[in-house]
Design a protein around this motif. Structure first.
Motif, PDB file in Angstrom:
ATOM      1  N   LEU A   1      -4.343 -37.298 -29.774  1.00 44.54           N
ATOM      2  CA  LEU A   1      -3.741 -38.556 -29.363  1.00 44.54           C
ATOM      3  C   LEU A   1      -2.567 -38.248 -28.455  1.00 44.54           C
ATOM      4  O   LEU A   1      -1.576 -37.649 -28.889  1.00 44.54           O
ATOM      5  CB  LEU A   1      -3.268 -39.356 -30.587  1.00 44.54           C
ATOM      6  N   GLU A   2      -2.680 -38.642 -27.192  1.00 45.11           N
ATOM      7  CA  GLU A   2      -1.614 -38.416 -26.214  1.00 45.11           C
ATOM      8  C   GLU A   2      -0.810 -39.705 -26.071  1.00 45.11           C
ATOM      9  O   GLU A   2      -1.287 -40.688 -25.511  1.00 45.11           O
ATOM     10  CB  GLU A   2      -2.200 -37.996 -24.865  1.00 45.11           C
ATOM     11  N   VAL A   3       0.404 -39.690 -26.594  1.00 43.58           N
ATOM     12  CA  VAL A   3       1.258 -40.878 -26.600  1.00 43.58           C
ATOM     13  C   VAL A   3       2.123 -40.895 -25.348  1.00 43.58           C
ATOM     14  O   VAL A   3       2.697 -39.872 -24.964  1.00 43.58           O
ATOM     15  CB  VAL A   3       2.144 -40.907 -27.864  1.00 43.58           C
ATOM     16  N   GLY A   4       2.213 -42.039 -24.709  1.00 41.49           N
ATOM     17  CA  GLY A   4       3.016 -42.147 -23.497  1.00 41.49           C
ATOM     18  C   GLY A   4       2.369 -41.467 -22.316  1.00 41.49           C
ATOM     19  O   GLY A   4       3.052 -40.882 -21.469  1.00 41.49           O
ATOM     20  N   ALA A   5       1.041 -41.553 -22.227  1.00 41.64           N
ATOM     21  CA  ALA A   5       0.309 -40.867 -21.159  1.00 41.64           C
ATOM     22  C   ALA A   5       0.617 -41.497 -19.805  1.00 41.64           C
ATOM     23  O   ALA A   5       0.560 -42.719 -19.653  1.00 41.64           O
ATOM     24  CB  ALA A   5      -1.191 -40.914 -21.434  1.00 41.64           C
ATOM     25  N   ILE A   6       0.943 -40.671 -18.843  1.00 49.54           N
ATOM     26  CA  ILE A   6       1.197 -41.123 -17.484  1.00 49.54           C
ATOM     27  C   ILE A   6      -0.025 -40.876 -16.602  1.00 49.54           C
ATOM     28  O   ILE A   6      -0.407 -41.710 -15.794  1.00 49.54           O
ATOM     29  CB  ILE A   6       2.420 -40.400 -16.885  1.00 49.54           C
ATOM     30  N   LYS A   7      -0.657 -39.733 -16.789  1.00 49.47           N
ATOM     31  CA  LYS A   7      -1.850 -39.371 -16.030  1.00 49.47           C
ATOM     32  C   LYS A   7      -3.051 -39.363 -16.967  1.00 49.47           C
ATOM     33  O   LYS A   7      -2.929 -39.071 -18.153  1.00 49.47           O
ATOM     34  CB  LYS A   7      -1.659 -38.003 -15.379  1.00 49.47           C
ATOM     35  N   SER A   8      -4.212 -39.657 -16.422  1.00 44.64           N
ATOM     36  CA  SER A   8      -5.406 -39.791 -17.248  1.00 44.64           C
ATOM     37  C   SER A   8      -6.191 -38.498 -17.400  1.00 44.64           C
ATOM     38  O   SER A   8      -7.108 -38.428 -18.224  1.00 44.64           O
ATOM     39  CB  SER A   8      -6.337 -40.854 -16.641  1.00 44.64           C
ATOM     40  N   ASP A   9      -5.848 -37.476 -16.635  1.00 43.48           N
ATOM     41  CA  ASP A   9      -6.686 -36.272 -16.599  1.00 43.48           C
ATOM     42  C   ASP A   9      -5.949 -35.007 -17.040  1.00 43.48           C
ATOM     43  O   ASP A   9      -6.333 -33.901 -16.675  1.00 43.48           O
ATOM     44  CB  ASP A   9      -7.246 -36.063 -15.195  1.00 43.48           C
ATOM     45  N   ASN A  10      -4.902 -35.146 -17.839  1.00 47.63           N
ATOM     46  CA  ASN A  10      -4.113 -33.980 -18.224  1.00 47.63           C
ATOM     47  C   ASN A  10      -4.937 -32.913 -18.935  1.00 47.63           C
ATOM     48  O   ASN A  10      -4.654 -31.722 -18.816  1.00 47.63           O
ATOM     49  CB  ASN A  10      -2.945 -34.407 -19.122  1.00 47.63           C
ATOM     50  N   PHE A  11      -5.946 -33.328 -19.724  1.00 43.29           N
ATOM     51  CA  PHE A  11      -6.702 -32.385 -20.541  1.00 43.29           C
ATOM     52  C   PHE A  11      -8.164 -32.298 -20.102  1.00 43.29           C
ATOM     53  O   PHE A  11      -9.020 -31.893 -20.879  1.00 43.29           O
ATOM     54  CB  PHE A  11      -6.610 -32.792 -22.017  1.00 43.29           C
ATOM     55  N   ARG A  12      -8.444 -32.663 -18.872  1.00 44.61           N
ATOM     56  CA  ARG A  12      -9.824 -32.683 -18.384  1.00 44.61           C
ATOM     57  C   ARG A  12     -10.478 -31.315 -18.470  1.00 44.61           C
ATOM     58  O   ARG A  12     -11.652 -31.186 -18.822  1.00 44.61           O
ATOM     59  CB  ARG A  12      -9.867 -33.192 -16.942  1.00 44.61           C
ATOM     60  N   ALA A  13      -9.720 -30.265 -18.170  1.00 43.52           N
ATOM     61  CA  ALA A  13     -10.291 -28.914 -18.163  1.00 43.52           C
ATOM     62  C   ALA A  13     -10.686 -28.442 -19.558  1.00 43.52           C
ATOM     63  O   ALA A  13     -11.404 -27.455 -19.697  1.00 43.52           O
ATOM     64  CB  ALA A  13      -9.295 -27.930 -17.541  1.00 43.52           C
ATOM     65  N   CYS A  14     -10.231 -29.146 -20.594  1.00 50.37           N
ATOM     66  CA  CYS A  14     -10.502 -28.726 -21.974  1.00 50.37           C
ATOM     67  C   CYS A  14     -11.428 -29.707 -22.691  1.00 50.37           C
ATOM     68  O   CYS A  14     -11.449 -29.763 -23.922  1.00 50.37           O
ATOM     69  CB  CYS A  14      -9.198 -28.602 -22.745  1.00 50.37           C
ATOM     70  N   ALA A  15     -12.198 -30.464 -21.919  1.00 45.42           N
ATOM     71  CA  ALA A  15     -13.042 -31.512 -22.501  1.00 45.42           C
ATOM     72  C   ALA A  15     -14.090 -30.964 -23.453  1.00 45.42           C
ATOM     73  O   ALA A  15     -14.587 -31.695 -24.312  1.00 45.42           O
ATOM     74  CB  ALA A  15     -13.713 -32.308 -21.385  1.00 45.42           C
ATOM     75  N   SER A  16     -14.424 -29.682 -23.349  1.00 45.69           N
ATOM     76  CA  SER A  16     -15.462 -29.115 -24.224  1.00 45.69           C
ATOM     77  C   SER A  16     -14.961 -28.925 -25.650  1.00 45.69           C
ATOM     78  O   SER A  16     -15.761 -28.852 -26.583  1.00 45.69           O
ATOM     79  CB  SER A  16     -15.946 -27.774 -23.669  1.00 45.69           C
ATOM     80  N   TRP A  17     -13.632 -28.872 -25.842  1.00 42.51           N
ATOM     81  CA  TRP A  17     -13.099 -28.655 -27.187  1.00 42.51           C
ATOM     82  C   TRP A  17     -11.990 -29.608 -27.607  1.00 42.51           C
ATOM     83  O   TRP A  17     -11.527 -29.568 -28.743  1.00 42.51           O
ATOM     84  CB  TRP A  17     -12.635 -27.210 -27.360  1.00 42.51           C
ATOM     85  N   ILE A  18     -11.586 -30.504 -26.704  1.00 43.95           N
ATOM     86  CA  ILE A  18     -10.582 -31.519 -27.035  1.00 43.95           C
ATOM     87  C   ILE A  18     -11.107 -32.896 -26.657  1.00 43.95           C
ATOM     88  O   ILE A  18     -11.543 -33.122 -25.527  1.00 43.95           O
ATOM     89  CB  ILE A  18      -9.246 -31.258 -26.314  1.00 43.95           C
ATOM     90  N   ASP A  19     -11.059 -33.818 -27.605  1.00 34.79           N
ATOM     91  CA  ASP A  19     -11.421 -35.209 -27.387  1.00 34.79           C
ATOM     92  C   ASP A  19     -10.123 -36.013 -27.331  1.00 34.79           C
ATOM     93  O   ASP A  19      -9.463 -36.225 -28.352  1.00 34.79           O
ATOM     94  CB  ASP A  19     -12.315 -35.697 -28.528  1.00 34.79           C
ATOM     95  N   VAL A  20      -9.734 -36.458 -26.138  1.00 34.12           N
ATOM     96  CA  VAL A  20      -8.421 -37.066 -25.914  1.00 34.12           C
ATOM     97  C   VAL A  20      -8.504 -38.590 -25.932  1.00 34.12           C
ATOM     98  O   VAL A  20      -9.380 -39.178 -25.303  1.00 34.12           O
ATOM     99  CB  VAL A  20      -7.818 -36.604 -24.569  1.00 34.12           C
TER     100      VAL A  20
END
Length: 273
Positions: free
Chosen positions: A107-126
């Motif tokens: 859970l990313e609280v106060g997110a400014i950008k939508s793609d901060n964790f895009r490179a880790c999509a295989s192991w993180i569900d944001v």
């Protein structure tokens, strides 16, 4: 704050995103917002109208978010998520899935950008949330108004990056930390990032005080990163106790502001439980 018509932004805030907006401008806008929002909670009448007008003239919350985006741009070293990801990889979280072979729920609280964790999509569900979403992928949600019964122990990781310093009330900052603890699964992780002066130049905060406060909430500190003269401090905490087990005399101790540093030019940042 009452709704008002949108005003044209000052020239200093209407610049395009990128290096043309200086880091000094960003810091000045954010600091001023903090001051105004704090004052807004304790005044009425004409004084409140003046404060609301200044907030509007600064561009409202969108101006703060714009400055935050500039601070996260690649030409400024990227966002705080890089620090979190480096710690998660060191701990082996990139090599294993959470219970049930599912991706880790973040859970990313106060997110400014939508793609901060895009490179880790295989192991993180944001799931990204913010008070005022700037992107369809970011849910418009007040973290403090989330249904705790629905989310209790539902998250593997919670990111509070440059979030609690924007909350004007010390008790609400504490509520954010205790709610993060409540909705994390056992042994879940809380990533916290703050401007360094919040802890090393505050009348009411020190590094030791922050560590003890988080322990009272029920967190154990795993990592801490900052450098003398730097602008940011980062922590990684792990949930150690249930909310019931965390209730103690320590929480009473942290329910009031206490002067921990004397001298002028100190700020008033504090967290109350």
């Amino acid at each position: 704050m009452p709704k008002t018509s949108r005003r044209k932004l000052p020239v200093t805030l209407a610049e395009k995103h990128g290096s043309s907006s200086t880091s000094r401008t960003s810091r000045t806008v954010i600091r001023r917002f903090h001051t105004l929002l704090k004052q807004q909670k304790s005044v009425q009448g004409d004084t409140l109208a003046i404060i609301n007008r200044e907030i509007e003239d600064l561009g409202g919350l969108e101006a703060y978010q714009r400055m935050s985006c500039i601070g996260q741009s690649s030409d400024r070293g990227g966002g705080c998520e890089k620090v979190l990801l480096s710690w998660l990889k060191q701990m082996g979280w990139a090599d294993r899935k959470s219970k049930g072979n599912q991706r880790h729920r973040l859970l990313e609280v106060g997110a400014i950008k939508s793609d901060n964790f895009r490179a880790c999509a295989s192991w993180i569900d944001v799931t990204a949330i913010d008070l005022h979403s700037r992107h369809p992928s970011i849910l418009e949600q007040d973290f403090l108004l989330m249904d705790q019964s629905q989310h209790r122990e539902a998250w593997d990781i919670i990111s509070l990056s440059l979030v609690i310093n924007f909350v004007p009330d010390g008790k609400d900052r504490g509520r954010m930390l205790t709610q993060a603890h409540s909705i994390l699964r056992p042994n879940g992780l809380c990533f916290l990032a703050l401007p360094l002066p919040c802890v090393n130049n505050s009348r009411y905060m020190t590094l030791e005080h922050m560590r003890e406060l988080m322990n009272a909430v029920g967190f154990s500190q795993l990592e801490e990163r900052w450098k003398p003269g730097g602008k940011m401090i980062y922590w990684l905490y792990q949930k150690q106790r249930s909310p019931q087990e965390s209730r103690s005399a320590d929480e009473v101790y942290f329910s009031r502001k206490k002067v921990l540093r004397q001298g002028g030019f100190r700020n008033n940042f504090h967290v109350l439980l």
